[in-house]
Design a protein around this motif. Structure first.
Motif, PDB file in Angstrom:
ATOM      1  N   GLY A  62     -13.448 -11.374  -7.464  1.00  0.00           N
ATOM      2  CA  GLY A  62     -13.899 -12.695  -7.062  1.00  0.00           C
ATOM      3  C   GLY A  62     -13.362 -13.038  -5.691  1.00  0.00           C
ATOM      4  O   GLY A  62     -12.506 -12.342  -5.148  1.00  0.00           O
ATOM      5  N   TYR A  77     -18.290 -20.551  -0.111  1.00  0.00           N
ATOM      6  CA  TYR A  77     -18.678 -19.709  -1.246  1.00  0.00           C
ATOM      7  C   TYR A  77     -17.489 -19.534  -2.181  1.00  0.00           C
ATOM      8  O   TYR A  77     -16.362 -19.344  -1.728  1.00  0.00           O
ATOM      9  CB  TYR A  77     -19.082 -18.295  -0.807  1.00  0.00           C
ATOM     10  N   LEU A  78     -17.765 -19.586  -3.480  1.00  0.00           N
ATOM     11  CA  LEU A  78     -16.787 -19.218  -4.508  1.00  0.00           C
ATOM     12  C   LEU A  78     -17.561 -18.425  -5.543  1.00  0.00           C
ATOM     13  O   LEU A  78     -18.553 -18.912  -6.102  1.00  0.00           O
ATOM     14  CB  LEU A  78     -16.145 -20.452  -5.139  1.00  0.00           C
ATOM     15  N   TRP A  79     -17.111 -17.197  -5.785  1.00  0.00           N
ATOM     16  CA  TRP A  79     -17.822 -16.312  -6.703  1.00  0.00           C
ATOM     17  C   TRP A  79     -16.817 -15.524  -7.521  1.00  0.00           C
ATOM     18  O   TRP A  79     -15.781 -15.088  -7.007  1.00  0.00           O
ATOM     19  CB  TRP A  79     -18.713 -15.354  -5.918  1.00  0.00           C
ATOM     20  N   VAL A  80     -17.155 -15.339  -8.806  1.00  0.00           N
ATOM     21  CA  VAL A  80     -16.350 -14.510  -9.708  1.00  0.00           C
ATOM     22  C   VAL A  80     -17.306 -13.534 -10.398  1.00  0.00           C
ATOM     23  O   VAL A  80     -18.348 -13.937 -10.934  1.00  0.00           O
ATOM     24  CB  VAL A  80     -15.598 -15.378 -10.749  1.00  0.00           C
ATOM     25  N   ASP A  81     -16.944 -12.249 -10.394  1.00  0.00           N
ATOM     26  CA  ASP A  81     -17.757 -11.219 -11.036  1.00  0.00           C
ATOM     27  C   ASP A  81     -17.838 -11.494 -12.538  1.00  0.00           C
ATOM     28  O   ASP A  81     -16.863 -11.955 -13.155  1.00  0.00           O
ATOM     29  CB  ASP A  81     -17.135  -9.847 -10.757  1.00  0.00           C
ATOM     30  N   ARG A  85     -15.362 -13.829 -15.480  1.00  0.00           N
ATOM     31  CA  ARG A  85     -15.667 -15.250 -15.672  1.00  0.00           C
ATOM     32  C   ARG A  85     -15.036 -15.736 -16.965  1.00  0.00           C
ATOM     33  O   ARG A  85     -14.776 -14.973 -17.884  1.00  0.00           O
ATOM     34  CB  ARG A  85     -17.178 -15.475 -15.678  1.00  0.00           C
ATOM     35  N   GLY A  90     -11.654 -18.293 -11.299  1.00  0.00           N
ATOM     36  CA  GLY A  90     -12.268 -19.219 -10.337  1.00  0.00           C
ATOM     37  C   GLY A  90     -11.338 -20.378 -10.003  1.00  0.00           C
ATOM     38  O   GLY A  90     -11.179 -20.741  -8.838  1.00  0.00           O
ATOM     39  N   THR A 114     -22.714 -27.553  -4.220  1.00  0.00           N
ATOM     40  CA  THR A 114     -23.074 -26.705  -5.353  1.00  0.00           C
ATOM     41  C   THR A 114     -24.388 -27.202  -5.921  1.00  0.00           C
ATOM     42  O   THR A 114     -24.722 -28.385  -5.802  1.00  0.00           O
ATOM     43  CB  THR A 114     -21.960 -26.697  -6.424  1.00  0.00           C
ATOM     44  N   GLN A 118     -25.343 -24.174 -10.884  1.00  0.00           N
ATOM     45  CA  GLN A 118     -24.166 -23.376 -10.541  1.00  0.00           C
ATOM     46  C   GLN A 118     -22.941 -23.919 -11.265  1.00  0.00           C
ATOM     47  O   GLN A 118     -22.694 -23.558 -12.407  1.00  0.00           O
ATOM     48  CB  GLN A 118     -23.946 -23.352  -9.025  1.00  0.00           C
TER      49      GLN A 118
END
Length: 151
Positions: A62, A77-81, A85, A90, A114, A118
Motif C-alpha cells: 500500500g 492517493y491512498l491505496w492498499v492492495d 485491506r 490504510g 474521495t 471509494q
C-alpha cells in the motif's frame, strides 16, 4: 487602444502552462495577505510526501502519495492492495503521513478528495469531515472533499 483580436489555441504547451501558473501565483500572492506572509517560508513550497508499505516479500502492500503546502497536507492517493485491506494498513499509512506533516512540516490540517464508492466511511473513521459534495462528478458518482485538523 488595446486590440480585441485574440488567437485561441488548444494545444498542450508545458512552457505556457508554467508561465500561466507563475503569473497566477504572482496575482494571488499580491491579492492575499496570507499568501504574501508565506512568501519565502518553507510552508510556501509544494513538497511531496509519500508513505509506502511493503509486505514480507518486499512487494508493494500500500501507499500514500500527497504533498504539503501552506500548512496543509493534501492526500492525493491512498491505496492498499486487496490482501492487506481490512488489516488497518490504510489507517496506519494515513496516520504516518499526518504525523510527518504535523511534526516535520508544521501542517495544521489535511484535505483529500474521495468518491462515494471509494472510502468516505473510512476517512470519517479517521476523523475527516465532508466539507463539499459534488454530485454527478463524474455522472452517477458523488465526489467528496474532506478535511481534518491535525492538532
Amino acid at each position: 487602444m488595446v486590440s480585441r483580436m485574440f488567437r485561441m489555441e488548444t494545444k498542450v504547451d508545458p512552457a505556457r502552462r508554467d508561465l500561466l501558473r507563475a503569473r497566477l501565483l504572482e496575482t494571488n500572492t499580491a491579492a492575499s495577505p496570507v499568501l504574501r506572509a508565506l512568501r519565502g517560508t518553507p510552508a510556501e513550497r509544494d513538497v511531496p510526501l509519500h508513505v509506502w508499505a511493503s509486505d514480507g516479500a518486499d512487494a508493494l502492500a500500500g501507499g500514500l502519495v500527497g504533498h504539503t503546502w501552506a500548512g496543509w497536507l493534501h492526500v492525493t492517493y491512498l491505496w492498499v492492495d486487496a490482501p492487506h485491506r481490512d488489516t488497518g494498513l490504510g489507517g496506519r499509512l494515513l496516520a504516518a503521513a499526518e504525523r510527518l506533516a504535523r511534526r516535520e512540516r508544521g501542517c495544521a490540517a489535511a484535505r483529500l478528495e474521495t468518491w462515494d464508492f471509494q472510502a468516505p466511511g473510512f476517512y470519517r473513521k479517521q476523523g475527516y469531515e465532508v466539507v463539499c459534495a459534488i454530485p454527478d462528478y463524474p455522472p452517477g458518482i458523488t465526489e467528496y472533499t474532506m478535511t481534518k485538523r491535525l492538532s
